[in-house]
Design an enzyme around this catalytic site. Structure first.
Site, short mmCIF file in Angstrom:
data_model
loop_
_atom_site.label_atom_id
_atom_site.label_comp_id
_atom_site.label_asym_id
_atom_site.label_seq_id
_atom_site.Cartn_x
_atom_site.Cartn_y
_atom_site.Cartn_z
N SER A 37 0.84 -1.19 0.00
CA SER A 37 0.00 0.00 0.00
C SER A 37 0.89 1.25 0.00
O SER A 37 1.68 1.43 -0.92
CB SER A 37 -0.96 -0.06 1.19
N MET A 38 0.79 2.12 0.98
CA MET A 38 1.69 3.26 1.05
C MET A 38 3.15 2.83 0.93
O MET A 38 3.97 3.50 0.30
CB MET A 38 1.48 4.02 2.37
#
Length: 291
Positions: A123-124
Site C-alpha cells: 500500500s503506502m
C-alpha cells in the site's frame, strides 16, 4: 489463490563482506535483533546472504512485519521500516510527502549496503519503496535486485480517482473501515480517533499527492502483488507497474481484499523467497560498500 510452486534448493552460503561492527554483534542478532534508526532489524545467522527491506502501509510501522523473520530462511535478514510519526517514532511529526519519507529511509540505507537486498512495500509502502529506490539511484548507490510492490496503484495512475483524504473525518474513517483497514467499533473510541486520524490522513494525502519523477523506470526487476478483491488497487492497476521497470516484470495475484497480506503472509513470503533464491544463484558476491 495463485502462487508459485515449492522452494528451490539453495547453494552454499556466499562469503559476503560485512562491516566489523556487524561481525562483533552476531550474538545480539541471534538473541533478538535491534533498531537502526528507522529500521527494526531482525535476528539473523552469521551466514546471512540477503536482506529483505520492508515498508509498511499507512498508519503502520515495523510491527506489520513482526512474523516475517520466522517465515524466511535463515540466510535472509528482514529489516522493517517505521516512518516518522509512527509506532516507536511517534515523538516525531509524520512527514507530509512520500519523497520526504523515502529520504529519511534511503539516507540510512545509503550507509548499509553490505549485502544484496530487495525492497517490499505494501500500500503506502509500495510508493515509499519505489521512491526510496529512485533516491538511491540519484545518489548513485546500489539498487534493490528486485522491487516487490503490493496493494497500490502504479504511480502514473495517481490522480485518476477522487482522493479520500479530502473527505470529512467521519466519511474518511468509514472509507478506511470499508477497505478493511480497521473495525467500525474504533470509530467510537475518542482516544483512537485523536491518535490515528491525523496520522492516517497525512499518510493517505502523501500517497494521493505523490508525483512521479521524470525518467522513473528503474533498472531492477519488479514484481507486483495484489488481492483479487482489492478496491484500492485492482489487477489492471497493478499490471500498470510494468511501465516502471526497464528489466523484467511479473504480476502475482492472491485471493483477498486490500489486506490480503494478513491472511496470505506465508504464500507471499514464499514467492519472495523464491526470487531471492534466483538472485543468489546469479549475483557476484562482492558487495562491499562502494568508496
Amino acid at each position: 489463490m495463485w502462487a508459485q510452486s515449492g522452494l528451490q534448493p539453495r547453494r552454499a552460503p556466499l562469503q559476503c563482506v560485512r562491516p566489523a561492527h556487524e561481525k562483533d554483534s552476531a550474538r545480539n542478532r541471534k538473541e533478538g535483533g535491534w533498531r537502526l534508526g528507522y529500521f527494526q532489524r531482525s535476528p539473523r545467522d552469521d551466514d546471512c546472504q540477503f536482506r529483505l527491506i520492508c515498508f509498511p502501509h499507512a498508519g503502520a510501522g515495523a510491527s506489520a512485519y513482526a512474523r516475517w523473520q520466522e517465515l524466511v530462511p535463515s540466510n535472509i535478514e528482514v529489516w522493517a521500516a517505521t516512518y516518522p510519526g509512527h509506532e516507536e517514532q511517534m515523538q516525531e511529526p509524520p512527514l507530509a510527502t512520500i519523497s520526504a519519507c523515502a529520504k529519511v529511509l534511503s539516507d540510512e540505507l545509503n550507509r548499509s549496503q553490505d549485502l544484496p537486498f530487495a525492497f517490499f512495500g505494501h500500500s503506502m509502502g509500495a510508493l515509499v519503496a519505489f521512491e526510496a529506490a529512485q533516491q538511491l539511484r540519484r545518489s548513485q548507490r546500489r539498487l534493490p535486485l528486485v522491487l516487490f510492490v503490493s496493494g497500490h496503484i502504479a504511480p502514473q495512475r495517481i490522480g485518476l480517482r477522487a482522493p479520500i483524504h479530502l473527505l470529512d473525518d467521519d466519511q474518511f474513517l468509514e472509507r478506511i473501515v470499508d477497505l478493511g483497514g480497521t473495525t467500525g467499533d474504533l470509530l467510537h473510541v475518542p482516544e483512537w480517533r485523536e491518535l490515528l486520524l491525523p496520522l492516517l490522513k497525512t499518510d493517505i494525502a502523501a500517497c494521493e499527492t505523490y508525483k512521479l519523477p521524470p525518467n522513473a523506470s528503474l533498472p531492477c526487476r519488479l514484481i507486483a502483488l495484489g488481492g483479487t478483491d482489492d478496491e484500492i488497487a485492482s489487477e489492471p492497476d497493478m499490471l500498470a507497474w510494468q511501465e516502471q521497470t526497464t528489466y523484467s516484470f511479473r504480476q502475482e495475484v492472491f485471493a483477498g481484499d486490500h489486506f490480503y497480506l494478513q491472511s496470505d503472509t506465508e504464500d507471499v513470503v514464499e514467492v519472495m523467497t523464491q526470487e531471492v533464491d534466483w538472485d543468489l544463484e546469479r549475483i557476484d558476491c562482492d558487495w562491499q560498500k562502494p568508496d
